[in-house]
Design an enzyme around this catalytic site. Sequence first.
Site, PDB file in Angstrom:
ATOM      1  N   ASP A  61       0.833  -1.204   0.000  1.00 60.83           N
ATOM      2  CA  ASP A  61       0.000   0.000   0.000  1.00 60.83           C
ATOM      3  C   ASP A  61       0.867   1.253   0.000  1.00 60.83           C
ATOM      4  O   ASP A  61       1.802   1.382   0.795  1.00 60.83           O
ATOM      5  CB  ASP A  61      -0.886  -0.002   1.256  1.00 60.83           C
ATOM      6  CG  ASP A  61      -1.724   1.258   1.372  1.00 60.83           C
ATOM      7  OD1 ASP A  61      -2.819   1.288   0.787  1.00 60.83           O
ATOM      8  OD2 ASP A  61      -1.281   2.212   2.048  1.00 60.83           O
ATOM      9  N   TYR A  66       3.092  10.265  -0.396  1.00 63.53           N
ATOM     10  CA  TYR A  66       3.994   9.766   0.660  1.00 63.53           C
ATOM     11  C   TYR A  66       5.444  10.056   0.304  1.00 63.53           C
ATOM     12  O   TYR A  66       5.929   9.644  -0.736  1.00 63.53           O
ATOM     13  CB  TYR A  66       3.821   8.258   0.829  1.00 63.53           C
ATOM     14  CG  TYR A  66       2.536   7.809   1.455  1.00 63.53           C
ATOM     15  CD1 TYR A  66       1.712   8.683   2.147  1.00 63.53           C
ATOM     16  CD2 TYR A  66       2.136   6.484   1.367  1.00 63.53           C
ATOM     17  CE1 TYR A  66       0.531   8.249   2.727  1.00 63.53           C
ATOM     18  CE2 TYR A  66       0.956   6.041   1.952  1.00 63.53           C
ATOM     19  CZ  TYR A  66       0.158   6.917   2.620  1.00 63.53           C
ATOM     20  OH  TYR A  66      -1.012   6.483   3.192  1.00 63.53           O
TER      21      TYR A  66
END
Length: 320
Positions: A61, A66
């Site tokens: 994931d 990010y």
Amino acid sequence: MSRPGRAWKTRTRRRNAGRAHRIGRVAVICLGTMNFGTTLDRAAAFGVLDAFTGQGGELVDTANCYASWIGTGDESELVIGAWHRARGARDRIRLATKVGARPVPGGGLMDCEGLAPATIRSAVEDSLRRLDTDYVDVCFAHLMDPAVPLEDTLGAFEELVAAGKVREIGLSNQDLDSLRRAGGRVSWLQQRYSYLQPMPGASFALQKTLTPEMAAYVRDTPGLTVQGYSPLLSGAYTRPDRELWPHYHHPGTESRLAALRKVAGDAGVTENQVVLAWMLASTPPVQPVIGVSTQAQLADCLAATELVLSDEHLRCLEAA
């Protein structure tokens, strides 16, 4: 780049062993990669991915933001793309990413790209490029966007499914009304969740928790898989140097911590393992999304998939 060889489906397998509940596959744990390429350098991230897949892990994931608060937001996807290319591993993993929460240029962390159809299409193309693939197994709407009708958001994702660029659609950080309105058009839900429960009304800003009402909806909705992120509360269950967030400072926390310590002591395992096993044994099962920085931490988490929680242990945890 790899083409999808088959449609991936989540199979959380549960089997009874006497009066105990057992989870039979490491694949029910999802590896979160928020810090890959930033606080966890590429070599260490490659090591974690090697260990995870080497022990049967499948679902990885990430998100297109990010970790933008300490980098650009490209890092995690770039590392995963480099890893599966180097290992020839794309067809051995299920890859999930999220769009919608990437900060806009010049804005703050709360100024996100959102979920307008054109934004979704562009964001997915950028993610595919960074991930070095031409499809993702799951793509999540990362947050709620009140400025865009849910129908428009889902329509954009469905266009990407029809084009073969997304296999399945997920919602993350949503409320119950959005989940209901999405109906059978989504097959994944990812919310903040752990054994300790925040006080009523506690706000995690853009993050949304899995509420009992949402869990009941999932239980009654075939084909919907629910995931819980931040299940170990950044190490607060086992590390004295990690304090609980103020959201958990209420009387119910102490009784739950006492039950957790008792069950862990009885079973001779860590509190983290009990939390993960409890999530997997819940009704509905909640697939943990674990974030680790070392292979030792990963091994501790994966061991939870073999942990048997007896009915007595489950009653103790629930009674608290």
